[in-house]
Design a protein around this motif. Structure first.
Motif, mmCIF file in Angstrom:
data_model
loop_
_atom_site.group_PDB
_atom_site.id
_atom_site.type_symbol
_atom_site.label_atom_id
_atom_site.label_comp_id
_atom_site.label_asym_id
_atom_site.label_seq_id
_atom_site.Cartn_x
_atom_site.Cartn_y
_atom_site.Cartn_z
ATOM 1 N N ARG A 1 60.302 -24.885 -24.338
ATOM 2 C CA ARG A 1 59.427 -25.566 -23.387
ATOM 3 C C ARG A 1 60.258 -26.224 -22.314
ATOM 4 N N GLU A 2 61.320 -26.720 -22.752
ATOM 5 C CA GLU A 2 62.176 -27.403 -21.790
ATOM 6 C C GLU A 2 62.647 -26.451 -20.721
ATOM 7 N N GLU A 3 63.057 -25.316 -21.217
ATOM 8 C CA GLU A 3 63.588 -24.363 -20.262
ATOM 9 C C GLU A 3 62.519 -23.935 -19.285
ATOM 10 N N GLN A 4 61.401 -23.637 -19.855
ATOM 11 C CA GLN A 4 60.333 -23.233 -18.958
ATOM 12 C C GLN A 4 59.992 -24.360 -18.003
ATOM 13 N N ALA A 5 59.999 -25.494 -18.547
ATOM 14 C CA ALA A 5 59.661 -26.645 -17.713
ATOM 15 C C ALA A 5 60.622 -26.752 -16.555
ATOM 16 N N LYS A 6 61.832 -26.448 -16.831
ATOM 17 C CA LYS A 6 62.807 -26.514 -15.765
ATOM 18 C C LYS A 6 62.422 -25.569 -14.646
ATOM 19 N N TYR A 7 62.053 -24.400 -15.067
ATOM 20 C CA TYR A 7 61.712 -23.419 -14.057
ATOM 21 C C TYR A 7 60.429 -23.791 -13.327
ATOM 22 N N TYR A 8 59.553 -24.335 -14.061
ATOM 23 C CA TYR A 8 58.330 -24.756 -13.397
ATOM 24 C C TYR A 8 58.639 -25.835 -12.370
ATOM 25 N N GLU A 9 59.477 -26.666 -12.781
ATOM 26 C CA GLU A 9 59.833 -27.739 -11.872
ATOM 27 C C GLU A 9 60.532 -27.173 -10.641
ATOM 28 N N LEU A 10 61.392 -26.275 -10.920
ATOM 29 C CA LEU A 10 62.104 -25.668 -9.813
ATOM 30 C C LEU A 10 61.151 -24.985 -8.868
ATOM 31 N N ALA A 11 60.269 -24.279 -9.479
ATOM 32 C CA ALA A 11 59.302 -23.556 -8.668
ATOM 33 C C ALA A 11 58.480 -24.523 -7.849
ATOM 34 N N ARG A 12 58.166 -25.577 -8.462
ATOM 35 C CA ARG A 12 57.367 -26.556 -7.751
ATOM 36 C C ARG A 12 58.135 -27.097 -6.553
ATOM 37 N N LYS A 13 59.340 -27.408 -6.806
ATOM 38 C CA LYS A 13 60.165 -27.933 -5.731
ATOM 39 C C LYS A 13 60.281 -26.907 -4.623
ATOM 40 N N GLU A 14 60.463 -25.729 -5.079
ATOM 41 C CA GLU A 14 60.661 -24.693 -4.082
ATOM 42 C C GLU A 14 59.407 -24.506 -3.255
ATOM 43 N N ARG A 15 58.326 -24.548 -3.901
ATOM 44 C CA ARG A 15 57.083 -24.419 -3.153
ATOM 45 C C ARG A 15 56.926 -25.563 -2.178
ATOM 46 N N GLN A 16 57.285 -26.692 -2.657
ATOM 47 C CA GLN A 16 57.174 -27.849 -1.769
ATOM 48 C C GLN A 16 58.046 -27.667 -0.549
ATOM 49 N N LEU A 17 59.221 -27.307 -0.857
ATOM 50 C CA LEU A 17 60.156 -27.158 0.240
ATOM 51 C C LEU A 17 59.693 -26.061 1.180
ATOM 52 N N HIS A 18 59.279 -25.022 0.584
ATOM 53 C CA HIS A 18 58.836 -23.895 1.376
ATOM 54 C C HIS A 18 57.663 -24.296 2.265
ATOM 55 N N SER A 19 56.768 -24.973 1.659
ATOM 56 C CA SER A 19 55.582 -25.348 2.431
ATOM 57 C C SER A 19 55.941 -26.316 3.544
ATOM 58 N N GLN A 20 56.925 -27.085 3.268
ATOM 59 C CA GLN A 20 57.292 -28.049 4.288
ATOM 60 C C GLN A 20 58.123 -27.413 5.375
ATOM 61 N N LEU A 21 58.885 -26.490 4.962
ATOM 62 C CA LEU A 21 59.695 -25.824 5.960
ATOM 63 C C LEU A 21 58.871 -24.842 6.765
ATOM 64 N N TYR A 22 57.911 -24.325 6.139
ATOM 65 C CA TYR A 22 57.051 -23.379 6.842
ATOM 66 C C TYR A 22 55.624 -23.856 6.793
ATOM 67 N N PRO A 23 55.384 -24.843 7.506
ATOM 68 C CA PRO A 23 54.057 -25.458 7.467
ATOM 69 C C PRO A 23 52.968 -24.450 7.756
ATOM 70 N N GLY A 24 53.245 -23.573 8.646
ATOM 71 C CA GLY A 24 52.187 -22.669 9.037
ATOM 72 C C GLY A 24 52.114 -21.416 8.197
ATOM 73 N N TRP A 25 53.041 -21.284 7.355
ATOM 74 C CA TRP A 25 53.107 -20.049 6.621
ATOM 75 C C TRP A 25 52.118 -20.042 5.472
ATOM 76 N N SER A 26 51.602 -18.889 5.260
ATOM 77 C CA SER A 26 50.778 -18.756 4.070
ATOM 78 C C SER A 26 51.080 -17.408 3.444
ATOM 79 N N ALA A 27 50.792 -17.335 2.229
ATOM 80 C CA ALA A 27 51.073 -16.096 1.510
ATOM 81 C C ALA A 27 50.360 -14.937 2.182
ATOM 82 N N ARG A 28 49.338 -15.288 2.800
ATOM 83 C CA ARG A 28 48.550 -14.263 3.464
ATOM 84 C C ARG A 28 49.383 -13.522 4.497
ATOM 85 N N ASP A 29 50.289 -14.244 5.074
ATOM 86 C CA ASP A 29 51.105 -13.631 6.102
ATOM 87 C C ASP A 29 51.832 -12.408 5.584
#
Length: 570
Positions: free
Chosen positions: A360-388
């Motif tokens: 669980r821990e390991e997965q949690a790490k990845y989830y956390e990472l993913a979350r961070k990455e999404r955050q960062l991504h969304s912030q860096l690409y405010p206008g971007w959407s997966a739809r693009d």
DNA sequence: CTTCCTTTGAAGTCA
DNA sequence: TGACTTCAAAGGAAG
């Protein structure tokens, strides 16, 4: 979420979380208690987030003043990712990063021992002398060292290291796995000279290093002491700007916002502002880094091209540099942020089948990472959407469901499980997808992108905080964590989740972190909204045909149930 | 060599 | 609102 802490009272659940987490520390038991693993995982995710938040908060409070030493890293995002992955993979050895307190969440356990920064936030002169050289090697932007390549060479290994598996950036110091994530906020302190209009930073008269005037401006997200982090090489170069580079480089002209930072929350805005200061962000057509390395997140069609696709004007052939190219420049292919699984995949290479074998821990790490990455991504690409990105790849065969008739279980649907409509309500099964919510507690990109972002961000930040679950006898609605990316998720999730998902957390007696944003509807321990499934089967019909249950499982939610480890089809 | 498939998760689309 | 689709990475299988 330092801000949360600022409230002091926001520790809400902090202790509880910690406790719960500790309890879960017996994680290895997971094998025996596989049955609950899924929801435990959820718990872990949330608690993990909480802890991270809490931890960061605490660190923030103590180290708010500390200025991070920017660790510019020009490595491409991908390399960085790899590096990061590598770091992740590394055992948290040496107790250097290992925290006795947060066994499951080692990332934040960066001791201050090497922290060059004085508690008052001023950089210790000695420390400075000690560390600056280090950063010289690391291309501290402020130094404005010419010869990037040279530095890079010194820092990075031979090209041979460029392999996916080998971190490109090798540093003598042990890199903490989450360091990168934690250090997102480093940008605040980026020595780079951000445009005055964008950056609130003040140059330190002594060091000339931009200094954050107010602790409050520190990144709420990754409050970890920059100073502490500063000691550590940035595992995720992609998270740290190097020579103006970021994990997600800004597509030239690709953004709706000339200054994405404007659409971001304060922390990120400063981050970005420093990062994307005009002089620091050269325009690289095709998303290339200065180094010439294609940006991982931005894949110019010219560089990375899906074979055969020329549909959508966005995809152009490099051979035809014409107007098309302009178009291409306008819309570089910004890849989706990797989710937890993808991060794992990338790191482990084809170990997908083992995903569920992860602790669980390991997965949690990845989830956390993913979350961070999404955050960062969304912030860096405010206008971007997966739809693009839709339509940029070849469409899969099965566009029309019609052809894939029920009887057609071939290929794609071979695993499709029978829908148990009736039983659906009988027992909620943990929805992995929802579980993912945990990992990404609401990070509405829109919110981030919007001017209101700060508020949203704040809430979002708050969400990760856990609410200790206290049994509340809601049988019919146990809550799921709001979908991270879906603002509406919190509200809708309650209903949807109740219907489609999970008891994932419901049955667990352990405290569960709930996103603050969502109604924390504690789930009564032991009480599942519906009678717990006595059988491994999950009543819930597969959300998608693709997520199927293995034939064995009468029904499985897409998330492999712990008791039935996902059988890799391969 | 190319294409597809597989995994999970996130996000978008559509009825 | 739920169901479904698409995409993300990466390796293997198949054509």
């Amino acid at each position: 979420m330092p801000q949360l802490n600022g409230g002091g009272g926001d520790d809400l659940g902090a202790n509880d979380e910690m406790i719960s987490f500790k309890d879960e520390g017996e994680q290895e038991e997971k094998i025996s208690e596989n049955v609950s693993a899924e929801r435990d995982l959820d718990d872990v995710k949330s608690s993990l987030v909480n802890e991270s938040e809490n931890n960061s908060s605490s660190s923030d409070s103590e180290q708010a003043e500390r200025r991070p030493q920017p660790r510019p890293d020009t490595e491409s995002y991908e390399k960085a990712r790899d590096y990061f992955s590598e770091a992740l993979r590394r055992p948290q050895d040496g107790g250097f990063f290992k925290s006795p307190h947060y066994p499951g969440y080692p990332f934040l356990m960066i001791p201050d021992l090497t922290n060059p920064y004085l508690s008052n936030g001023s950089l210790s002169p000695s420390a400075r002398t000690l560390f600056v050289p280090q950063y010289l090697q690391m291309k501290w932007p402020i130094l404005d060292v010419p010869g990037t390549a040279g530095l890079k060479d010194s820092r990075s290994p031979t090209p041979g290291h460029l392999s996916n598996k080998v971190p490109v950036v090798q540093h003598a110091h042990h890199v903490h796995p989450l360091t990168p994530l934690i250090t997102y906020s480093n940008e605040h302190f980026s020595p780079g000279t951000p445009p005055s209009h964008l950056s609130p930073e003040i140059l330190d008269p002594k060091t000339g290093i931009p200094r954050t005037p107010h602790p409050s401006e520190l990144s709420p997200y990754y409050p970890l002491s920059p100073g502490a982090v500063g000691q550590i090489p940035h595992p995720l170069g992609w998270l740290v700007p190097q020579q103006g580079q970021h994990m997600y480089s800004i597509p030239p002209g690709g953004f709706r916002h000339p200054y994405p930072a404007l659409a971001m929350n304060a922390s990120m805005s400063s981050l970005v502002s420093s990062r994307f200061s005009p002089h620091m962000v050269p325009h690289h057509p095709h998303g290339l880094h200065q180094t010439g390395i294609p940006h991982p997140a931005i894949v110019s069609p010219a560089i990375k091209q899906e074979p055969n696709h020329d549909h959508g004007g966005s995809v152009m052939h490099s051979k035809s540099p014409g107007p098309a190219k302009k178009e291409e420049d306008k819309k570089p292919h910004i890849k989706k942020p990797l989710n937890a699984f993808m991060l794992y995949m990338k790191e482990k290479e084809m170990s997908a089948p083992k995903w569920h074998s992860l602790s669980r821990e390991e997965q949690a790490k990845y989830y956390e990472l993913a979350r961070k990455e999404r955050q960062l991504h969304s912030q860096l690409y405010p206008g971007w959407s997966a739809r693009d990105n839709y339509g940029k790849r070849k469409k899969r065969k099965r566009d029309n469901k019609s052809d894939s008739a029920p009887e057609d279980f071939s290929s794609r649907n071979k695993k499709q499980c029978v829908q148990y409509l009736p039983s659906e309500k009988m027992c909620d099964s943990p929805a992995s997808s929802h579980g993912s919510m945990l990992d990404s507690p609401a990070t509405p990109s829109a919110a981030l992108a919007s001017p209101a972002a700060p508020a949203a961000t704040h809430s979002e930040q708050a969400q990760p905080l856990s609410l200790t679950t206290k049994p509340e006898g809601r049988s019919h609605h146990h809550h799921h964590f709001p979908l991270p990316g879906k603002p509406s998720g919190s509200s809708s999730s309650s209903s949807s989740s109740s219907s489609s998902s999970s008891t994932s957390s419901s049955s667990s007696s352990s405290s569960i972190s709930l996103p603050i944003g969502s109604q924390s509807t504690p789930i009564s321990p032991g009480q599942s909204p519906s009678p717990p499934c006595t059988t491994p089967c999950c009543p819930r019909p597969p959300l998608s045909t693709r997520r199927p249950c293995t034939p064995i499982m009468l029904c499985s939610n897409h998330s492999p149930s712990p008791w039935l480890p996902n059988q890799p089809t391969k």
